[in-house]
Design an enzyme around this catalytic site. Sequence first.
Site, PDB file in Angstrom:
ATOM      1  N   ASP A 286      22.179  95.032  63.681  1.00 39.21           N
ATOM      2  CA  ASP A 286      21.618  95.084  62.331  1.00 39.21           C
ATOM      3  C   ASP A 286      21.257  93.675  61.896  1.00 39.21           C
ATOM      4  O   ASP A 286      21.904  92.712  62.307  1.00 39.21           O
ATOM      5  CB  ASP A 286      22.622  95.683  61.343  1.00 39.21           C
ATOM      6  CG  ASP A 286      22.818  97.185  61.549  1.00 39.21           C
ATOM      7  OD1 ASP A 286      21.900  97.828  62.091  1.00 39.21           O
ATOM      8  OD2 ASP A 286      23.876  97.700  61.167  1.00 39.21           O
TER       9      ASP A 286
ATOM     10  N   ASP B  68      17.292 102.331  61.245  1.00 37.43           N
ATOM     11  CA  ASP B  68      17.878 102.936  60.045  1.00 37.43           C
ATOM     12  C   ASP B  68      16.796 103.239  59.008  1.00 37.43           C
ATOM     13  O   ASP B  68      16.795 104.301  58.382  1.00 37.43           O
ATOM     14  CB  ASP B  68      18.920 102.005  59.428  1.00 37.43           C
ATOM     15  CG  ASP B  68      20.098 101.745  60.351  1.00 37.43           C
ATOM     16  OD1 ASP B  68      20.397 102.619  61.188  1.00 37.43           O
ATOM     17  OD2 ASP B  68      20.712 100.671  60.241  1.00 37.43           O
TER      18      ASP B  68
END
Length: 197
Positions: free
Chosen positions: A156, A170
């Site tokens: 991330d 995401d």
Amino acid sequence: MAEAERIIGTPDTPDAAGDGQERPDAEQERPPEHPRGKRRIAVLFAVATFAYLLDLVSKMIVVAKLEHQEPIEIVGDWLRFVAIRNAGAAFGFGEAFTVIFTVIAAAVIVVIARLARKLYSLPWAIALGMLLGGALGNLTDRIFRAPGVFEGAVVDFIAPKHFAVFNLADSAIVCGGILIVILSFRGLDPDGTVHKD
């Protein structure tokens, strides 16, 4: 004799003409559905491929250039790029259930692949394509990244202020999910039919 032939042939003529009119109509109605369905499937996989490659390339760049480095400020401290490894679900939730999330991602991919056979709606093709691309992106991390197969931590890097850190996979999943909710509220089904409840 001619009169008999005319009488015998007369009943067959409408039937023959009827057959000649009905079959072409039926044949003309069917073929457009198959190319249309194939085009929607092509859109689904094109969107999925684009989302997957965009996520994959962004993560490769983040790991190569940003990991173990200071965060990069994009919009002051409101939006930063910072590399982290996330063993949980989207936005960092449920880090103790990595294997379960891996199985769920794989199941989502199978369901979308099966649903694609009955797909005749362009908006649904785009929505499912985003879901598929995002699921594949994070599933790739879980399979191939440390600490192990099906237990890998997802990369991330998008860090808005006062919000969880996430990635492009995401984002694709969330956008696809929102689009599906909108389509469902509007009564549009994946097969292209519209219903009003």
